[in-house]
Design a protein around this motif. Structure first.
Motif, PDB file in Angstrom:
ATOM      1  N   GLU A 104      53.946 -84.136  55.293  1.00  0.00           N
ATOM      2  CA  GLU A 104      53.911 -85.438  54.552  1.00  0.00           C
ATOM      3  C   GLU A 104      53.790 -85.313  53.136  1.00  0.00           C
ATOM      4  N   GLY A 105      53.459 -84.278  52.400  1.00  0.00           N
ATOM      5  CA  GLY A 105      53.610 -84.232  51.106  1.00  0.00           C
ATOM      6  C   GLY A 105      55.101 -84.154  50.879  1.00  0.00           C
TER       7      GLY A 105
ATOM      8  N   TYR B 265      51.550 -93.557  49.763  1.00  0.00           N
ATOM      9  CA  TYR B 265      52.906 -94.224  49.657  1.00  0.00           C
ATOM     10  C   TYR B 265      52.700 -95.729  49.061  1.00  0.00           C
ATOM     11  N   GLY B 266      51.785 -96.392  49.678  1.00  0.00           N
ATOM     12  CA  GLY B 266      51.201 -97.733  49.004  1.00  0.00           C
ATOM     13  C   GLY B 266      52.239 -98.888  49.314  1.00  0.00           C
TER      14      GLY B 266
ATOM     15  N   GLY C  52      46.538 -91.839  57.420  1.00  0.00           N
ATOM     16  CA  GLY C  52      46.035 -92.950  56.704  1.00  0.00           C
ATOM     17  C   GLY C  52      46.236 -92.533  55.304  1.00  0.00           C
ATOM     18  N   ASN C  53      45.967 -91.073  55.086  1.00  0.00           N
ATOM     19  CA  ASN C  53      46.275 -90.346  53.661  1.00  0.00           C
ATOM     20  C   ASN C  53      47.744 -90.611  53.002  1.00  0.00           C
ATOM     21  N   PHE C  54      48.513 -90.692  54.069  1.00  0.00           N
ATOM     22  CA  PHE C  54      49.900 -90.861  53.784  1.00  0.00           C
ATOM     23  C   PHE C  54      50.300 -92.221  53.501  1.00  0.00           C
TER      24      PHE C  54
END
Length: 255
Positions: free
Chosen positions: A196-197, A226-227, A220-222
């Motif tokens: 993902e990074g 990304y936002g 969820g962190n991804f």
């Protein structure tokens, strides 16, 4: 969440009107043999606001009062939630309804109904969205998207295609991407490392992502990192028939 659909018309392609030319379309009251040389433009308006009486009427009035004509509209209100959603497709004369005036008119409408979201797009005039496409082994969703882009039906610029599946240099997809200068990034994933990074490093300047049957679950962190929006092209019939073989699940359920 169940939906109460108030009004719906079947819409054609996302962009474009099933081989109909704008030149063949007329405004209300305009004769078919009109000699007007105005070139009509296509607009899309998406609206979200607290539910109230008269929203559809005011939306229609906003467009019609400037000589525009609605070609398709989809309106719905989630059950037990006082939130109104709509998506309208319309044609208009840019001379009679300049882009700046259109923005002002829809802003005034938004203020009237305390809208949470009001987005108007004129694909022929507005900048194209920059997107990245994520895909796994199966090509059909990606191929359909690429052909829609090639035909000009999708107002986007595809910055790259990212996949957890390696494709040979002589495959149809890779040849297509190379012809059009679209980078292809192969990132092998495992249960322990979804890469993902590295995906985030490849998509910093995109407006949104498209998952064209990308068979990985984004964390969820991804999504927080990304936002922006992520559109998932999914073959399942959610929420009732999840996962693989939704058609088989329907048959087994007796439908």
């Amino acid at each position: 969440m169940s939906l109460t659909r108030r009004a719906s018309t079947s819409l054609p392609q996302v962009i474009g009107f099933a081989n109909r030319s704008f030149k063949s379309l007329t405004f209300p009251g305009q004769s078919l043999d009109s000699s007007s040389s105005s070139v009509l433009a296509h607009g899309i308006h998406v609206f979200q606001c607290p539910d109230a009486v008269g929203i559809v009427a005011k939306l229609s009035e906003c467009i019609a009062s400037k000589g525009g004509n609605i070609l398709g509209a989809d309106v719905f209100v989630p059950e037990n939630k006082r939130v109104f959603y709509s998506r309208s497709q319309f044609i208009f004369d840019p001379v009679k309804w300049p882009r700046e005036q259109m923005d002002e008119d829809f802003i005034n409408l938004s203020k009237k109904f305390n809208a949470m979201r009001s987005v108007v797009r004129v694909p022929d005039q507005d900048p194209k969205y920059k997107i990245a496409v994520l895909v796994s082994k199966q090509d059909h969703c990606l191929v359909d998207l690429l052909h829609g882009w090639q035909d000009g039906r999708l107002p986007v610029d595809i910055t790259c295609v990212i996949s957890n599946h390696e494709r040979g240099s002589n495959t149809h997809v890779i040849r297509f991407l190379e012809r059009h200068g679209i980078p292809y990034h192969y990132l092998r994933t495992t249960k322990e490392n979804k890469r993902e990074g590295e995906i985030l490093e490849l998509v910093p300047n995109t407006d949104f992502l498209v998952l064209a049957r990308y068979m990985q679950i984004l964390s969820g962190n991804f999504l927080r990192s990304y936002g922006k929006d992520v559109i998932n092209i999914h073959h399942g019939l959610l929420p009732s028939f999840k996962g693989g073989n939704p058609s088989r699940q329907i048959v087994l359920a007796g439908f």
